[in-house]
Design a protein around this motif. Sequence first.
Motif, PDB file in Angstrom:
ATOM      1  N   VAL A  42       3.617   1.222  -7.451  1.00 51.95           N
ATOM      2  CA  VAL A  42       3.887   1.001  -6.026  1.00 51.95           C
ATOM      3  C   VAL A  42       4.672   2.182  -5.453  1.00 51.95           C
ATOM      4  CG1 VAL A  42       5.166  -0.430  -4.380  1.00 51.95           C
ATOM      5  CG2 VAL A  42       3.745  -1.508  -6.130  1.00 51.95           C
ATOM      6  N   ASP A  43       5.641   2.687  -6.195  1.00 53.33           N
ATOM      7  CA  ASP A  43       6.400   3.854  -5.732  1.00 53.33           C
ATOM      8  C   ASP A  43       5.483   5.059  -5.545  1.00 53.33           C
ATOM      9  OD1 ASP A  43       8.716   2.381  -5.788  1.00 53.33           O
ATOM     10  OD2 ASP A  43       9.375   3.145  -7.734  1.00 53.33           O
ATOM     11  N   ARG A  44       4.466   5.149  -6.381  1.00 49.83           N
ATOM     12  CA  ARG A  44       3.510   6.264  -6.300  1.00 49.83           C
ATOM     13  C   ARG A  44       2.542   6.080  -5.129  1.00 49.83           C
ATOM     14  NH1 ARG A  44       2.687  11.543  -7.745  1.00 49.83           N
ATOM     15  NH2 ARG A  44       0.451  11.966  -7.893  1.00 49.83           N
ATOM     16  N   HIS A  45       2.251   4.828  -4.773  1.00 57.04           N
ATOM     17  CA  HIS A  45       1.289   4.515  -3.701  1.00 57.04           C
ATOM     18  C   HIS A  45       1.950   3.548  -2.720  1.00 57.04           C
ATOM     19  CE1 HIS A  45      -1.939   6.380  -6.083  1.00 57.04           C
ATOM     20  NE2 HIS A  45      -1.398   5.764  -7.133  1.00 57.04           N
ATOM     21  N   PRO A  46       2.945   3.987  -1.971  1.00 55.97           N
ATOM     22  CA  PRO A  46       3.759   3.068  -1.154  1.00 55.97           C
ATOM     23  C   PRO A  46       3.038   2.453   0.030  1.00 55.97           C
ATOM     24  CG  PRO A  46       4.348   5.351  -0.697  1.00 55.97           C
ATOM     25  CD  PRO A  46       3.411   5.387  -1.857  1.00 55.97           C
ATOM     26  N   ASP A  47       1.848   2.947   0.374  1.00 58.73           N
ATOM     27  CA  ASP A  47       1.131   2.402   1.530  1.00 58.73           C
ATOM     28  C   ASP A  47      -0.205   1.778   1.150  1.00 58.73           C
ATOM     29  OD1 ASP A  47       3.155   3.182   3.296  1.00 58.73           O
ATOM     30  OD2 ASP A  47       2.296   5.192   3.533  1.00 58.73           O
ATOM     31  N   HIS A  48      -0.408   1.498  -0.108  1.00 55.41           N
ATOM     32  CA  HIS A  48      -1.634   0.832  -0.558  1.00 55.41           C
ATOM     33  C   HIS A  48      -1.442  -0.665  -0.334  1.00 55.41           C
ATOM     34  CE1 HIS A  48      -4.881  -0.593  -3.119  1.00 55.41           C
ATOM     35  NE2 HIS A  48      -5.330   0.643  -3.227  1.00 55.41           N
ATOM     36  N   THR A  49      -2.055  -1.191   0.722  1.00 60.06           N
ATOM     37  CA  THR A  49      -1.689  -2.526   1.190  1.00 60.06           C
ATOM     38  C   THR A  49      -2.034  -3.632   0.200  1.00 60.06           C
ATOM     39  OG1 THR A  49      -3.765  -2.688   2.437  1.00 60.06           O
ATOM     40  CG2 THR A  49      -1.837  -1.857   3.607  1.00 60.06           C
ATOM     41  N   ARG A  50      -3.190  -3.550  -0.430  1.00 58.05           N
ATOM     42  CA  ARG A  50      -3.538  -4.616  -1.370  1.00 58.05           C
ATOM     43  C   ARG A  50      -2.610  -4.599  -2.579  1.00 58.05           C
ATOM     44  NH1 ARG A  50     -10.143  -5.203  -1.480  1.00 58.05           N
ATOM     45  NH2 ARG A  50     -10.333  -5.906   0.686  1.00 58.05           N
ATOM     46  N   LEU A  51      -2.288  -3.416  -3.047  1.00 58.95           N
ATOM     47  CA  LEU A  51      -1.341  -3.321  -4.153  1.00 58.95           C
ATOM     48  C   LEU A  51       0.017  -3.869  -3.740  1.00 58.95           C
ATOM     49  CD1 LEU A  51      -0.430  -2.359  -6.946  1.00 58.95           C
ATOM     50  CD2 LEU A  51      -0.084  -0.076  -5.955  1.00 58.95           C
ATOM     51  N   LEU A  52       0.489  -3.478  -2.575  1.00 58.86           N
ATOM     52  CA  LEU A  52       1.775  -3.971  -2.087  1.00 58.86           C
ATOM     53  C   LEU A  52       1.780  -5.493  -1.971  1.00 58.86           C
ATOM     54  CD1 LEU A  52       2.520  -1.402   0.755  1.00 58.86           C
ATOM     55  CD2 LEU A  52       4.043  -1.870  -1.170  1.00 58.86           C
ATOM     56  N   ALA A  53       0.735  -6.024  -1.377  1.00 55.45           N
ATOM     57  CA  ALA A  53       0.678  -7.467  -1.155  1.00 55.45           C
ATOM     58  C   ALA A  53       0.658  -8.225  -2.481  1.00 55.45           C
ATOM     59  CB  ALA A  53      -0.544  -7.813  -0.314  1.00 55.45           C
ATOM     60  N   LEU A  54      -0.260  -7.846  -3.366  1.00 55.42           N
ATOM     61  CA  LEU A  54      -0.379  -8.559  -4.630  1.00 55.42           C
ATOM     62  C   LEU A  54       0.833  -8.324  -5.522  1.00 55.42           C
ATOM     63  CD1 LEU A  54      -4.156  -7.879  -5.201  1.00 55.42           C
ATOM     64  CD2 LEU A  54      -3.114 -10.096  -4.740  1.00 55.42           C
ATOM     65  N   ALA A  55       1.401  -7.125  -5.447  1.00 55.38           N
ATOM     66  CA  ALA A  55       2.580  -6.825  -6.257  1.00 55.38           C
ATOM     67  C   ALA A  55       3.814  -7.570  -5.773  1.00 55.38           C
ATOM     68  CB  ALA A  55       2.848  -5.320  -6.257  1.00 55.38           C
ATOM     69  N   SER A  56       3.787  -8.114  -4.572  1.00 54.86           N
ATOM     70  CA  SER A  56       4.931  -8.903  -4.101  1.00 54.86           C
ATOM     71  C   SER A  56       5.097 -10.177  -4.917  1.00 54.86           C
ATOM     72  CB  SER A  56       4.771  -9.246  -2.617  1.00 54.86           C
ATOM     73  OG  SER A  56       3.739 -10.204  -2.411  1.00 54.86           O
ATOM     74  N   ALA A  57       4.047 -10.584  -5.628  1.00 51.22           N
ATOM     75  CA  ALA A  57       4.155 -11.779  -6.462  1.00 51.22           C
ATOM     76  C   ALA A  57       5.154 -11.588  -7.590  1.00 51.22           C
ATOM     77  CB  ALA A  57       2.785 -12.136  -7.037  1.00 51.22           C
ATOM     78  N   LEU A  58       5.272 -10.370  -8.102  1.00 49.89           N
ATOM     79  CA  LEU A  58       6.128 -10.149  -9.265  1.00 49.89           C
ATOM     80  C   LEU A  58       7.607 -10.349  -8.947  1.00 49.89           C
ATOM     81  CD1 LEU A  58       4.118  -7.185 -10.759  1.00 49.89           C
ATOM     82  CD2 LEU A  58       4.482  -9.406 -11.857  1.00 49.89           C
ATOM     83  N   PRO A  59       8.174  -9.675  -7.954  1.00 53.05           N
ATOM     84  CA  PRO A  59       9.583  -9.958  -7.654  1.00 53.05           C
ATOM     85  C   PRO A  59       9.808 -11.383  -7.167  1.00 53.05           C
ATOM     86  CG  PRO A  59       8.637  -8.477  -6.005  1.00 53.05           C
ATOM     87  CD  PRO A  59       7.656  -8.568  -7.126  1.00 53.05           C
ATOM     88  N   ARG A  60       8.809 -11.972  -6.523  1.00 53.02           N
ATOM     89  CA  ARG A  60       8.958 -13.374  -6.111  1.00 53.02           C
ATOM     90  C   ARG A  60       9.090 -14.278  -7.338  1.00 53.02           C
ATOM     91  NH1 ARG A  60       5.058 -16.935  -5.784  1.00 53.02           N
ATOM     92  NH2 ARG A  60       3.389 -15.392  -5.556  1.00 53.02           N
ATOM     93  N   LEU A  61       8.270 -14.045  -8.337  1.00 54.34           N
ATOM     94  CA  LEU A  61       8.328 -14.851  -9.551  1.00 54.34           C
ATOM     95  C   LEU A  61       9.585 -14.584 -10.365  1.00 54.34           C
ATOM     96  CD1 LEU A  61       4.597 -14.470 -10.604  1.00 54.34           C
ATOM     97  CD2 LEU A  61       5.696 -16.629 -10.014  1.00 54.34           C
TER      98      LEU A  61
END
Length: 391
Positions: free
Chosen positions: A168-187
């Motif tokens: 995510v740090d490498r691709h900070p504006d990749h929206t699908r990655l950002l959205a789906l990756a939000s599951a990890l800190p939420r969990l």
Amino acid sequence: MRRHSECGDQRLAAEGEVAIARLAMDAGDLPHAAAHVADAMATDPGLPEVHEALAEFCARVGDPAAAMEHFPIDGDASLGAAACHAHLRAAAGDWDTALGVLAAVMEAKPSLPWAEAAWLLREDLPELIAPDTVAHATARATATLREPLHEDVRTALRPFDRFVSAVVDRHPDHTRLLALASALPRLLDATDHAIDRARHAHRINPGRLEAVMLGWALRTGAKPNEALAVWEATLDDEPFDGHLAGEVAELYAATGRPEAGLPWIERALRHEPDHPMAAPLLHALRYQVDGGMNHLLALADHSRAHPDHELADELLARLSIANPGWASSTQPRNHRSGSCTSSLRNRAASCPKASSSRCRSLNRPAPCSPSDSASPARRQPTASFGSRIRA
């Protein structure tokens, strides 16, 4: 103490499998050796000796490509064999395939430390792997996870979270990655981080997936009205998402406003009269509004008439616990314990549980349609492989 004992037993068992594998390698019995390496990997995938044995096997047969033939995933593969295949793919530099297979293994048994792999810690890996692949892998690895996570699942997930965060740090504006990756800190209980990640994705692209994931993060962060605002705005777009409408209705109910959720359920049923989420929710919400036992009877009838509508069983189980006198005369087909306070979160019940002994087909795509019934983290396709993997 019991947990430490279990860990010790697993380590001893894995070490025993490694010892047998090495004896088989010395005897030139490579199929036998491969089977024991796979068993060791399935027993304790974080044990360094297991990875050393896999490396030794690879050296014996010549290279990762030759070794992969002993750990195929085009048939009925075990979890251990699939994990070995993933690590060999990584050794061959096929990072995208390696991550896709590893994510499928994580989905099947998330309590084991599958992500404790040296290649996943490479500092240059975020540059070598496609962000879409990471998004899909994240969707798959989190597909069966429900809050709150058991501590062993939490521990096993953290190395994967560190890797995904680096991508995510490498691709900070990749929206699908950002959205789906939000599951990890939420969990992992980093809710503010999850909201920031999901909000950034939604700000860049206010699409269906981004909205659903933002709503999840906001709801977990005790911001139900903000979540409802995001989801209701999304429901105004076509095609209509009956499952998201069910999520909106249940969130209204969870905040003491079941009557506000009923119009969304009724709207969903106008689109699909036998919607597997909306149809049982209609009876449950009507019961919450007026307390009429006729609604519980209707829910029980629906459960019997629609054995594929698992949410009906879950709602009936929960409401039966709250009404034991009624429940003694009318039981759900398959009474389940546990909370059903969030319909989309509990859609994972339609997937194999975390403790399932099998992993579904590796060529089974996670649904990519915004109106699909699966959890938002599974609205992207996963890597395709023609196999099933089992424990």
